[in-house]
Design a protein around this motif. Sequence first.
Motif, mmCIF file in Angstrom:
data_model
loop_
_atom_site.group_PDB
_atom_site.id
_atom_site.type_symbol
_atom_site.label_atom_id
_atom_site.label_comp_id
_atom_site.label_asym_id
_atom_site.label_seq_id
_atom_site.Cartn_x
_atom_site.Cartn_y
_atom_site.Cartn_z
ATOM 1 N N SER B 49 -8.110 -3.801 2.034
ATOM 2 C CA SER B 49 -7.412 -4.784 2.864
ATOM 3 C C SER B 49 -6.231 -5.388 2.116
ATOM 4 O O SER B 49 -5.176 -5.618 2.693
ATOM 5 C CB SER B 49 -8.356 -5.914 3.275
ATOM 6 O OG SER B 49 -9.450 -5.396 3.960
ATOM 7 N N PHE B 50 -6.417 -5.630 0.806
ATOM 8 C CA PHE B 50 -5.337 -6.216 0.014
ATOM 9 C C PHE B 50 -4.078 -5.361 0.091
ATOM 10 O O PHE B 50 -2.963 -5.868 0.171
ATOM 11 C CB PHE B 50 -5.744 -6.297 -1.462
ATOM 12 C CG PHE B 50 -6.705 -7.398 -1.778
ATOM 13 C CD1 PHE B 50 -6.878 -8.460 -0.910
ATOM 14 C CD2 PHE B 50 -7.429 -7.378 -2.959
ATOM 15 C CE1 PHE B 50 -7.748 -9.482 -1.206
ATOM 16 C CE2 PHE B 50 -8.314 -8.394 -3.267
ATOM 17 C CZ PHE B 50 -8.471 -9.443 -2.387
ATOM 18 N N GLY B 51 -4.272 -4.046 0.015
ATOM 19 C CA GLY B 51 -3.113 -3.171 -0.104
ATOM 20 C C GLY B 51 -2.409 -2.926 1.208
ATOM 21 O O GLY B 51 -1.244 -2.541 1.242
ATOM 22 N N TYR B 52 -3.108 -3.157 2.322
ATOM 23 C CA TYR B 52 -2.525 -2.800 3.615
ATOM 24 C C TYR B 52 -1.531 -3.857 4.058
ATOM 25 O O TYR B 52 -1.788 -5.060 3.981
ATOM 26 C CB TYR B 52 -3.634 -2.662 4.667
ATOM 27 C CG TYR B 52 -3.096 -2.317 6.029
ATOM 28 C CD1 TYR B 52 -2.619 -1.026 6.287
ATOM 29 C CD2 TYR B 52 -3.036 -3.262 7.050
ATOM 30 C CE1 TYR B 52 -2.106 -0.704 7.521
ATOM 31 C CE2 TYR B 52 -2.529 -2.952 8.282
ATOM 32 C CZ TYR B 52 -2.057 -1.670 8.521
ATOM 33 O OH TYR B 52 -1.532 -1.347 9.739
ATOM 34 N N ILE B 53 -0.372 -3.408 4.520
ATOM 35 C CA ILE B 53 0.626 -4.320 5.064
ATOM 36 C C ILE B 53 0.812 -3.959 6.538
ATOM 37 O O ILE B 53 1.005 -2.777 6.850
ATOM 38 C CB ILE B 53 1.961 -4.177 4.317
ATOM 39 C CG1 ILE B 53 1.775 -4.590 2.863
ATOM 40 C CG2 ILE B 53 3.044 -5.010 4.967
ATOM 41 C CD1 ILE B 53 2.920 -4.242 1.978
ATOM 42 N N SER B 54 0.751 -4.963 7.413
ATOM 43 C CA SER B 54 0.854 -4.691 8.847
ATOM 44 C C SER B 54 2.135 -3.910 9.127
ATOM 45 O O SER B 54 3.226 -4.329 8.739
ATOM 46 C CB SER B 54 0.877 -5.994 9.635
ATOM 47 O OG SER B 54 -0.268 -6.726 9.324
ATOM 48 N N GLY B 55 1.994 -2.769 9.764
ATOM 49 C CA GLY B 55 3.160 -1.960 10.100
ATOM 50 C C GLY B 55 3.684 -1.132 8.954
ATOM 51 O O GLY B 55 4.660 -0.394 9.107
ATOM 52 N N VAL B 60 4.481 7.489 1.113
ATOM 53 C CA VAL B 60 5.179 8.755 0.880
ATOM 54 C C VAL B 60 6.633 8.488 1.227
ATOM 55 O O VAL B 60 6.935 7.987 2.323
ATOM 56 C CB VAL B 60 4.620 9.878 1.781
ATOM 57 C CG1 VAL B 60 5.336 11.178 1.487
ATOM 58 C CG2 VAL B 60 3.130 10.012 1.578
ATOM 59 N N PHE B 61 7.545 8.837 0.319
ATOM 60 C CA PHE B 61 8.940 8.463 0.537
ATOM 61 C C PHE B 61 9.512 9.153 1.762
ATOM 62 O O PHE B 61 9.375 10.357 1.940
ATOM 63 C CB PHE B 61 9.775 8.805 -0.690
ATOM 64 C CG PHE B 61 11.214 8.414 -0.503
ATOM 65 C CD1 PHE B 61 11.565 7.074 -0.463
ATOM 66 C CD2 PHE B 61 12.195 9.374 -0.318
ATOM 67 C CE1 PHE B 61 12.882 6.704 -0.264
ATOM 68 C CE2 PHE B 61 13.514 9.008 -0.122
ATOM 69 C CZ PHE B 61 13.860 7.674 -0.097
ATOM 70 N N ASN B 62 10.141 8.337 2.629
ATOM 71 C CA ASN B 62 10.740 8.858 3.848
ATOM 72 C C ASN B 62 11.937 7.974 4.146
ATOM 73 O O ASN B 62 11.851 6.750 4.081
ATOM 74 C CB ASN B 62 9.702 8.777 4.989
ATOM 75 C CG ASN B 62 10.201 9.426 6.251
ATOM 76 O OD1 ASN B 62 11.414 9.475 6.511
ATOM 77 N ND2 ASN B 62 9.282 9.928 7.049
ATOM 78 N N GLU B 63 13.070 8.595 4.438
ATOM 79 C CA GLU B 63 14.289 7.804 4.610
ATOM 80 C C GLU B 63 14.225 6.850 5.795
ATOM 81 O O GLU B 63 14.924 5.845 5.836
ATOM 82 C CB GLU B 63 15.491 8.744 4.761
ATOM 83 C CG GLU B 63 15.907 9.307 3.415
ATOM 84 C CD GLU B 63 17.079 10.257 3.532
ATOM 85 O OE1 GLU B 63 17.527 10.503 4.665
ATOM 86 O OE2 GLU B 63 17.522 10.738 2.487
ATOM 87 N N ASN B 64 13.395 7.188 6.809
ATOM 88 C CA ASN B 64 13.345 6.354 7.998
ATOM 89 C C ASN B 64 12.410 5.162 7.852
ATOM 90 O O ASN B 64 12.344 4.320 8.730
ATOM 91 C CB ASN B 64 12.899 7.192 9.202
ATOM 92 C CG ASN B 64 13.806 8.370 9.388
ATOM 93 O OD1 ASN B 64 15.017 8.263 9.179
ATOM 94 N ND2 ASN B 64 13.234 9.516 9.739
ATOM 95 N N VAL B 65 11.650 5.133 6.750
ATOM 96 C CA VAL B 65 10.639 4.086 6.604
ATOM 97 C C VAL B 65 11.129 3.032 5.622
ATOM 98 O O VAL B 65 11.693 3.367 4.583
ATOM 99 C CB VAL B 65 9.310 4.689 6.100
ATOM 100 C CG1 VAL B 65 8.298 3.600 5.849
ATOM 101 C CG2 VAL B 65 8.787 5.690 7.110
ATOM 102 N N LEU B 67 9.091 -0.094 5.198
ATOM 103 C CA LEU B 67 7.952 -0.891 4.729
ATOM 104 C C LEU B 67 6.798 0.048 4.368
ATOM 105 O O LEU B 67 6.353 0.839 5.184
ATOM 106 C CB LEU B 67 7.536 -1.849 5.849
ATOM 107 C CG LEU B 67 6.551 -2.938 5.454
ATOM 108 C CD1 LEU B 67 7.160 -3.864 4.431
ATOM 109 C CD2 LEU B 67 6.129 -3.719 6.686
ATOM 110 N N TYR B 68 6.374 -0.036 3.128
ATOM 111 C CA TYR B 68 5.261 0.795 2.692
ATOM 112 C C TYR B 68 4.058 -0.072 2.374
ATOM 113 O O TYR B 68 4.206 -1.208 1.918
ATOM 114 C CB TYR B 68 5.629 1.567 1.429
ATOM 115 C CG TYR B 68 6.732 2.577 1.620
ATOM 116 C CD1 TYR B 68 6.457 3.836 2.140
ATOM 117 C CD2 TYR B 68 8.040 2.273 1.267
ATOM 118 C CE1 TYR B 68 7.459 4.766 2.310
ATOM 119 C CE2 TYR B 68 9.049 3.190 1.433
ATOM 120 C CZ TYR B 68 8.764 4.434 1.959
ATOM 121 O OH TYR B 68 9.749 5.348 2.131
ATOM 122 N N SER B 69 2.863 0.476 2.584
ATOM 123 C CA SER B 69 1.667 -0.215 2.087
ATOM 124 C C SER B 69 1.575 -0.006 0.587
ATOM 125 O O SER B 69 2.143 0.950 0.051
ATOM 126 C CB SER B 69 0.414 0.346 2.757
ATOM 127 O OG SER B 69 0.338 -0.103 4.069
#
Lengths: 492, 117
Positions: B49-55, B60-65, B67-69
């Motif tokens: 739960s600590f590591g998860y960020i809503s949304g 994995v690196f992706n140019e369209n993303v 916000l990463y967990s």
Amino acid sequence: MLMHLPVLVVLAPLLAAPIVALMRGATWPWLLSTLVSWFALLCAVLLLIQVQAEGVIIYTMGGWEAPWGIEYRIDFANALLLVLITGLASVVMPYARLSVEQEVGAERSPMFYAALLLLSLGLCGMTATGDAFNVFVFLEISSLATYTLIAMGRDRRALTASFSYLVMGTIGGTFYLIGIGLLYVMTGTLNMADLAERLPAISDSSTVRTGFAFIVTGICLKLALFPLHLWLPNAYTYSPSAVTALLGATATKVAVYILIRFVFTIFGPEYSFGAEPLAEVLIPLAVIGLLSASTVSIGQPNIKRMLAYSSVAQIGYIVLGIAMGTAMGLTAALLHVFNHGLMKGALFMTLGAVMYRMGGTNLSDMQGLAKTMPLTFWAFVIGGLSLIGVPLTVGFVSKWHLILAAIELGWWPVVIVILAGSMLAVVYVGRVVEAGFFGEARDPTRREAPASLLIPVWILIFANIYFGIDTRLTVDIAEAAAAQLMAGGVVR
Amino acid sequence: MSGLGIWNYLIIIFLMMTGLYMVISSSNLVKKLIGLNVFQTSVFFMYISFGYISGGAGPVFNENVELYSNPLTHVLILTAIVVGVATTAVGLALSIRIKESFGTIEEDDLHKMDSSL
């Protein structure tokens, strides 16, 4: 090679343990683990010399800089602990040969030595590392090794003792894990130096307070502070003699070190004793533990169990020193960590020699020991005097410093408690000495224990006397370590 | 705190207390181990739960993303899971040995046998 010393202390036993486990017979596993332990001791001594010459050593694992990688950070406090752990392992290993052959059996020896190596490497790893999560990993390595080692005891009660330690130890370890998780959420780092830097800014958050409480409680379970000591007496009593010697001398001490590291380096003395009521919690527990465990140990028919309770009492002295929150108290605590390791190691090994010849460690087995096994008996007497804190032994040095620290604070009741604890030690050591000296030997034909048991015992006894007379080395290092720790944060 | 909100933390606390209660109250050694596992699992959930960020997307690196967990807590807990498995294995092995030498794994009976020895 010298550059890699901090990791070699841990790596050498780690590589040797699986090889030892795959070997056959009793001699080769024993020989390899003994040599590896001596090598680790050499590394630890060189590390201590290096720290004295150059100051704090930072070793980045695999070349990854902290906080991305794991770093090992050696200062005075953990260099001293590393010497204690590897030193005790180096003395216990040669001693283990005959004792293990008799108590564990030749066919299980390879596994036994592998577990003993894992235990000592887990303890070294906990001590050397500068990463809070890494401490958890090594804590569990050493704990799992301990559970198996205790279960190898001859008495079937060793199994239940090991099981209850497994349950308590896992709860302690998991509490520590919860605490680390909470700190990570607040700071985003697991590196001890980084934690120390980032915590002061957010120290009044309730998450940090909860983390602090979980970590302290978890570690106190591991170091057997009263009333969390219930696993200890059975575990020490029923495990094989060599295991008791190593466990009693080092395992709880490393937990003490972790407590010191968190209270002083990571949270800082101002937070631990100012914002948190650490002293108010620890001092009563330490005092009650000290007095009650000493009293209980007087009535024990089994001498190994008596010394186990005495260990709980000695933890009381150490925690008392920590809870004073002064440089002098901390010096005394660190000294007693080292010195108690020496005396309990020696005493438990002496009992192992009695076990080897008499087949038990009850008071009745000690009757007339002065005539049948004089060298073993006198080793016990000197170790016992050290436990009481008679001058010219290490026990005196650390108790003297503890009393000075209490006087400095004007805590006269604590001074009286410390002295009362020593008086109780006179009683429980005295009854064994009395039985040994004046008692009638049950079997007068019993001979002295073999040299391979006696030489390691006497090496430790000489260490007890040597460090009791020449206190420069230990006191200087303990004072330097306390100064580093009291500064709070991490010396860069 | 959208999405799961604090519900997952309430569940974690519930699991933690259940596990601890099982360890303390059950007399059967295997049930104690199960309780220990429930207790540890609640901590695993807590780390996850600590590591998860809503949304947040997977790390994995992706140019369209954007916000990463946080993957670190998940990696950490893999280590803790391994430790938990090892502890359970040692605990079960001990229970078997206890059953062999005492003939029971009920703690109450074990206490009676211990004191009679």
